[in-house]
Design a protein around this motif. Sequence first.
Motif, PDB file in Angstrom:
ATOM      1  N   ASP A  21       0.880  -1.239  -0.146  1.00  0.00           N
ATOM      2  CA  ASP A  21      -0.035  -0.028   0.047  1.00  0.00           C
ATOM      3  C   ASP A  21       0.760   1.325  -0.145  1.00  0.00           C
ATOM      4  OD1 ASP A  21      -2.254  -1.620  -0.082  1.00  0.00           O
ATOM      5  OD2 ASP A  21      -2.470  -1.390   2.007  1.00  0.00           O
ATOM      6  N   LYS A  22       1.839   1.190   0.830  1.00  0.00           N
ATOM      7  CA  LYS A  22       2.856   2.472   0.874  1.00  0.00           C
ATOM      8  C   LYS A  22       3.654   2.799  -0.408  1.00  0.00           C
ATOM      9  CE  LYS A  22       6.829   4.148   3.373  1.00  0.00           C
ATOM     10  NZ  LYS A  22       7.904   3.906   4.462  1.00  0.00           N
ATOM     11  N   LEU A  23       4.010   1.480  -1.109  1.00  0.00           N
ATOM     12  CA  LEU A  23       4.751   1.633  -2.522  1.00  0.00           C
ATOM     13  C   LEU A  23       3.690   2.007  -3.549  1.00  0.00           C
ATOM     14  CD1 LEU A  23       6.780  -1.692  -2.456  1.00  0.00           C
ATOM     15  CD2 LEU A  23       7.605   0.510  -2.445  1.00  0.00           C
ATOM     16  N   PHE A  24       2.145   1.563  -3.425  1.00  0.00           N
ATOM     17  CA  PHE A  24       1.286   1.977  -4.490  1.00  0.00           C
ATOM     18  C   PHE A  24       0.984   3.777  -3.983  1.00  0.00           C
ATOM     19  CE2 PHE A  24      -3.019   3.090  -5.130  1.00  0.00           C
ATOM     20  CZ  PHE A  24      -3.126   2.653  -6.535  1.00  0.00           C
ATOM     21  N   VAL A  25       0.930   4.255  -2.833  1.00  0.00           N
ATOM     22  CA  VAL A  25       0.923   5.558  -2.702  1.00  0.00           C
ATOM     23  C   VAL A  25       2.029   6.465  -3.093  1.00  0.00           C
ATOM     24  CG1 VAL A  25       0.555   7.442  -0.819  1.00  0.00           C
ATOM     25  CG2 VAL A  25      -0.732   5.133  -0.625  1.00  0.00           C
ATOM     26  N   GLN A  26       3.237   5.842  -3.029  1.00  0.00           N
ATOM     27  CA  GLN A  26       4.392   6.507  -3.409  1.00  0.00           C
ATOM     28  C   GLN A  26       4.434   6.362  -5.002  1.00  0.00           C
ATOM     29  OE1 GLN A  26       7.663   4.657  -1.814  1.00  0.00           O
ATOM     30  NE2 GLN A  26       7.441   5.409   0.235  1.00  0.00           N
ATOM     31  N   ASN A  27       4.098   5.331  -5.488  1.00  0.00           N
ATOM     32  CA  ASN A  27       3.912   5.419  -7.211  1.00  0.00           C
ATOM     33  C   ASN A  27       2.794   6.248  -7.404  1.00  0.00           C
ATOM     34  OD1 ASN A  27       6.031   3.493  -7.089  1.00  0.00           O
ATOM     35  ND2 ASN A  27       4.554   1.934  -7.246  1.00  0.00           N
ATOM     36  N   LEU A  28       1.720   6.313  -6.956  1.00  0.00           N
ATOM     37  CA  LEU A  28       0.836   7.099  -7.428  1.00  0.00           C
ATOM     38  C   LEU A  28       0.809   8.694  -7.341  1.00  0.00           C
ATOM     39  CD1 LEU A  28      -2.273   7.469  -8.257  1.00  0.00           C
ATOM     40  CD2 LEU A  28      -2.782   7.616  -5.933  1.00  0.00           C
ATOM     41  N   LYS A  29       1.905   8.733  -6.184  1.00  0.00           N
ATOM     42  CA  LYS A  29       2.328  10.333  -6.223  1.00  0.00           C
ATOM     43  C   LYS A  29       3.316  10.748  -7.142  1.00  0.00           C
ATOM     44  CE  LYS A  29       4.393  13.365  -2.622  1.00  0.00           C
ATOM     45  NZ  LYS A  29       4.840  13.490  -1.075  1.00  0.00           N
ATOM     46  N   LEU A  30       4.108   9.569  -7.299  1.00  0.00           N
ATOM     47  CA  LEU A  30       5.301  10.077  -8.252  1.00  0.00           C
ATOM     48  C   LEU A  30       4.579  10.209  -9.678  1.00  0.00           C
ATOM     49  CD1 LEU A  30       7.810   7.493  -7.349  1.00  0.00           C
ATOM     50  CD2 LEU A  30       8.129   9.857  -7.268  1.00  0.00           C
ATOM     51  N   ARG A  31       3.491   9.379  -9.992  1.00  0.00           N
ATOM     52  CA  ARG A  31       3.046   9.584 -11.308  1.00  0.00           C
ATOM     53  C   ARG A  31       2.196  10.868 -11.453  1.00  0.00           C
ATOM     54  NH1 ARG A  31       2.998   7.786 -16.420  1.00  0.00           N
ATOM     55  NH2 ARG A  31       0.745   7.917 -17.397  1.00  0.00           N
ATOM     56  N   GLU A  32       1.573  11.363 -10.374  1.00  0.00           N
ATOM     57  CA  GLU A  32       0.971  12.792 -10.246  1.00  0.00           C
ATOM     58  C   GLU A  32       1.842  13.765 -10.410  1.00  0.00           C
ATOM     59  OE1 GLU A  32      -1.101  12.816  -6.563  1.00  0.00           O
ATOM     60  OE2 GLU A  32      -2.616  11.720  -7.060  1.00  0.00           O
ATOM     61  N   GLU A  33       3.070  13.494  -9.799  1.00  0.00           N
ATOM     62  CA  GLU A  33       4.106  14.728  -9.938  1.00  0.00           C
ATOM     63  C   GLU A  33       4.652  14.621 -11.492  1.00  0.00           C
ATOM     64  OE1 GLU A  33       7.243  13.465  -7.266  1.00  0.00           O
ATOM     65  OE2 GLU A  33       6.125  14.601  -5.421  1.00  0.00           O
ATOM     66  N   GLU A  34       4.697  13.350 -12.077  1.00  0.00           N
ATOM     67  CA  GLU A  34       5.185  13.207 -13.422  1.00  0.00           C
ATOM     68  C   GLU A  34       4.327  14.103 -14.372  1.00  0.00           C
ATOM     69  OE1 GLU A  34       6.225   9.743 -16.831  1.00  0.00           O
ATOM     70  OE2 GLU A  34       5.721   9.263 -14.774  1.00  0.00           O
ATOM     71  N   LEU A  35       3.013  13.637 -14.055  1.00  0.00           N
ATOM     72  CA  LEU A  35       1.726  14.269 -14.927  1.00  0.00           C
ATOM     73  C   LEU A  35       1.867  15.811 -14.885  1.00  0.00           C
ATOM     74  CD1 LEU A  35      -1.206  11.904 -14.275  1.00  0.00           C
ATOM     75  CD2 LEU A  35       0.160  12.160 -16.536  1.00  0.00           C
ATOM     76  N   ASP A  36       2.184  16.469 -13.509  1.00  0.00           N
ATOM     77  CA  ASP A  36       2.129  17.701 -13.185  1.00  0.00           C
ATOM     78  C   ASP A  36       3.324  18.425 -14.065  1.00  0.00           C
ATOM     79  OD1 ASP A  36       1.121  20.077 -11.768  1.00  0.00           O
ATOM     80  OD2 ASP A  36       3.129  19.846 -10.801  1.00  0.00           O
ATOM     81  N   LEU A  37       4.418  17.578 -13.922  1.00  0.00           N
ATOM     82  CA  LEU A  37       5.802  18.282 -14.932  1.00  0.00           C
ATOM     83  C   LEU A  37       5.397  18.055 -16.548  1.00  0.00           C
ATOM     84  CD1 LEU A  37       8.651  16.294 -13.046  1.00  0.00           C
ATOM     85  CD2 LEU A  37       7.897  18.736 -12.770  1.00  0.00           C
ATOM     86  N   ARG A  38       4.759  17.266 -16.930  1.00  0.00           N
ATOM     87  CA  ARG A  38       4.248  17.498 -18.088  1.00  0.00           C
ATOM     88  C   ARG A  38       3.409  18.414 -18.539  1.00  0.00           C
ATOM     89  NH1 ARG A  38       3.562  11.060 -20.228  1.00  0.00           N
ATOM     90  NH2 ARG A  38       5.719  10.338 -19.811  1.00  0.00           N
ATOM     91  N   ARG A  39       2.422  18.700 -17.581  1.00  0.00           N
ATOM     92  CA  ARG A  39       1.600  19.612 -17.625  1.00  0.00           C
ATOM     93  C   ARG A  39       2.234  21.050 -17.923  1.00  0.00           C
ATOM     94  NH1 ARG A  39      -1.634  18.174 -14.335  1.00  0.00           N
ATOM     95  NH2 ARG A  39      -0.999  19.145 -12.679  1.00  0.00           N
TER      96      ARG A  39
END
Length: 236
Positions: free
Chosen positions: A169-187
Motif C-alpha cells: 500500500d505504501k509503495l502504491f501511494v508512493q507510485n501514485l504520488k510519483l505519477r501525479e508529479e510526473e503528470l504535473d511536470l508534463r502539464r
Amino acid sequence: AVWTYTATITLLKLYENNLGLLETPKKKTRIWVAISKSLRDFNIEMSADQVRWKINALTKRYKQCVDIGQPVKFKYFKEMDDIYAKHNLDCDTFVLGDCIDKKKYHQHGSTNNFNPPIQINSESKVMIELRKARFANRIESDRTQSKLYLEKQWLEYLKGQEQERLLQDKLFVQNLKLREEELDLRRQELEIKESVELRKLLIKDREQDELLRIEKEKCEMLEQFLHNKDDNLVPH
C-alpha cells in the motif's frame, strides 16, 4: 573382529563380574582391560577400546528402549535389565559405577558406617510402566509444543502478510504520488511550450504588421512622389 551374539553375551557376563573394578573412578579403564583379557579365554579377540565402545552402545540402546517402553526391539534387553535390576540401578539416575556402592552396602549390611544408597524401584516392569507414562507425557508435551510452534509460525506468517500488504500500500501511494508529479511536470512542460509558441506567434504577427506598415508608408510616399511629379509637369 565382529561382535556376535555369543561374544556379546559373554561380554555382558564378564562386565557384571568385573563391576568391582569401577570402585576407583580414576582407574575405570582397568575394567575394559580386564574384560578384554578375559575374552581371550573364550577365543574372542577384542581390545579394551572395543569393549568400552560396545558396553557404551549397549547401555545407550537399553536406555532408549526403557524410555520408549519397547524392550522387544533390543536383543540384549533381558541381559542388560537383569544387571540393572540385580544391582538396583535406575538407568536415568545412576551410573554403572554406583553398582560398587550398592554391592558394598549389601555385603557389609546396614549396621556399619557405610552410607546406604538411595532406595529406588528395581522392578523392571514397574520401571517400564513408568517409562511408558513418561514417554506418553513427553509425546503430549511434544504435541503441545508443536501446536504452539505452529500457531506461532501462523501468527508470524499473518504478521508478515500484513506487513507486506502495508508495504505494498505504501509503495502504491508512493507510485501514485510519483505519477501525479510526473503528470504535473508534463502539464507544466506543455504550458511552457504553449507559452513559447504563443510568443512566437505574437512576435511573428508584430513583424508582419510592421512589414505591412512599412510597405504602406512606402506606397504612400511613392504616391506622393508621383503626384508631386505630375504637378511639376503641368504648365502654368
